[in-house]
Design an enzyme around this catalytic site. Structure first.
Site, PDB file in Angstrom:
ATOM      1  N   HIS A   1      -2.134 -10.638  11.667  1.00 41.94           N
ATOM      2  CA  HIS A   1      -1.634  -9.347  11.201  1.00 41.94           C
ATOM      3  C   HIS A   1      -1.490  -8.461  12.432  1.00 41.94           C
ATOM      4  CE1 HIS A   1      -1.313  -5.412   9.499  1.00 41.94           C
ATOM      5  NE2 HIS A   1      -2.501  -5.050   9.960  1.00 41.94           N
TER       6      HIS A   1
ATOM      7  N   CYS B   1      -3.508  -3.822   4.229  1.00 41.62           N
ATOM      8  CA  CYS B   1      -2.584  -4.855   4.726  1.00 41.62           C
ATOM      9  C   CYS B   1      -2.945  -6.257   4.267  1.00 41.62           C
ATOM     10  CB  CYS B   1      -2.536  -4.808   6.256  1.00 41.62           C
ATOM     11  SG  CYS B   1      -2.014  -3.200   6.899  1.00 41.62           S
TER      12      CYS B   1
ATOM     13  N   GLU C   1       0.840  -1.202   0.000  1.00 42.08           N
ATOM     14  CA  GLU C   1       0.000   0.000   0.000  1.00 42.08           C
ATOM     15  C   GLU C   1       0.873   1.249   0.000  1.00 42.08           C
ATOM     16  OE1 GLU C   1      -1.924   0.879   3.982  1.00 42.08           O
ATOM     17  OE2 GLU C   1      -1.662  -1.294   4.162  1.00 42.08           O
TER      18      GLU C   1
END
Length: 390
Positions: free
Chosen positions: A233, A111, A79
């Site tokens: 994550h 993400c 990103e």
């Protein structure tokens, strides 16, 4: 046919700032950083590193000549891409000398990008069992100096080769996923810094995990006791713990203790790097594999991927018999121990050093950067990359 992760590489810049020092300079209790969000060090990227060079350096340590010949697809999840037209994957393809007869693309969804790339790679290998796919998750998290998100910045990349008969982790077929249009985190094309609604983002991460975990259990007939570990994550290392905690109470005590202990191990690398967006989940996985010495082949590992905006997925993998033979643990230990601490004023100066946006030519001093692959400058709006060992 088994399909999964054959190799994993990782790179983070050679500079970092200590979170205790950053907290003191911001007149904040250091415990809010080191305990509250669970971060100890934050990687600081010099101007000679961007998402392309971080990814290329991560891949460089794992690819041999046979890999470069077999790879026919390079998928770059990020990103913080460097061009709105040309994919970052094309730069990496050239820097590493990968087979010309390959596709090279960039994918984006906050993400979640590297996870999307892995799912695409699985399909490609299913149709082309003799090929390999290089998946890259590379980002630089920037929120700005003295902002609420400053403590969750970071920089780094993870590179994975996806193949048939993988050396490290066989990816199982069943997964659960969902999408919802949520403004919890975004970065308009005119901004080099992200915007975030931290409270909303935390809430949505937890809610997404709850919904997806329920969906996954219905699809798979598996529960917490079937997992040796679950990796997450990690925008900061306490985040996954918050999502998992509500479900642990229903599990047997030994399962609770195992998952909590292994979760903690999986946060070690992230705690010393910071947020690397698309690569964060896979840095958690790598930390678990390299730091948990008694992790047995055949163990099932869960992976929860969350990309603000938002898309999330829960999927699983089985550790392969000789998976440790494919890890680069010693390399990564050396990388961490060789890093240099910078003071807060030095970090601020590095943060403020940005590339021109008016077409100006600039030459950067890459001798100050020990990385093998660096950004050497810009000429006529074109980035100039150098592989020092090519």
């Amino acid at each position: 046919m088994k399909i999964g992760i054959d190799k994993i590489g990782f790179y983070t810049p050679h500079l970092y700032v200590d979170m205790n020092e950053l907290a003191v300079s911001r007149d904040i209790d250091p415990g809010k950083f080191t305990i509250g969000i669970g971060q100890e060090k934050m990687a600081v990227p010099p101007v000679t590193q961007d998402s392309v060079t971080l990814a290329a350096n991560a891949a460089l340590e794992i690819l041999d000549e046979a890999d470069k010949e077999q790879i026919d697809f390079v998928i770059f999840g990020t990103e913080t891409g460097v061009d709105s037209s040309k994919s970052a994957a094309v730069y990496v393809h050239e820097l590493l000398g990968i087979n010309l007869n390959a596709r090279a693309i960039e994918v984006k969804q906050a993400c979640y990008g590297a996870t999307a790339a892995i799912q695409m790679a699985k399909g490609h290998i299913g149709l082309n069992p003799e090929s390999k796919v290089l998946v890259l998750g590379s980002d630089i998290a920037r929120y700005g100096l003295n902002t609420s998100g400053e403590a969750t910045q970071g920089a780094g990349a993870v590179a994975l080769t996806i193949s048939a008969n993988p050396g490290i982790l066989e990816l199982e077929e069943k997964s659960a996923y969902m999408t919802a249009d949520i403004m919890d985190f975004w970065r308009p094309v005119y901004s080099d810094k992200a915007f975030v609604d931290g409270k909303l983002s935390n809430e949505q991460y937890i809610e997404f995990f709850a919904k997806i975990w329920k969906q996954y259990k219905e699809k798979s007939d598996l529960d917490l006791e079937d997992f040796e570990a679950i990796t997450f994550h990690l925008p900061y290392t306490k985040m996954g713990k918050k999502a998992l905690k509500p479900f642990l109470a229903d599990a047997p005590e030994d399962v609770q203790e195992r998952l909590k202990a292994n979760y903690q191990v999986s946060t070690n690398y992230n705690r010393n790097v910071g947020n690397i967006y698309t690569g964060s989940l896979y840095l958690s996985l790598l930390s678990l594999l390299e730091q948990k010495e008694d992790l047995e082949p055949g163990s099932r590992i869960g992976l929860f991927s969350y990309g603000s905006g938002a898309v999330a997925e829960f999927f699983t993998g089985i550790l392969q018999q000789n998976y440790r033979d494919y890890l680069k643990t010693e390399n990564h230990n050396k990388m961490f121990t060789s890093r240099k601490e910078v003071t807060v004023p030095e970090y601020e100066a590095i943060f403020e050093e940005t590339l021109p946006t008016d077409g100006s030519t600039v030459k950067l001093d890459i001798e100050m950067d020990p990385a093998k692959i660096c950004l050497a400058g810009i000429t006529e709006n074109m980035r100039q990359y150098v592989n020092k060992v090519k």
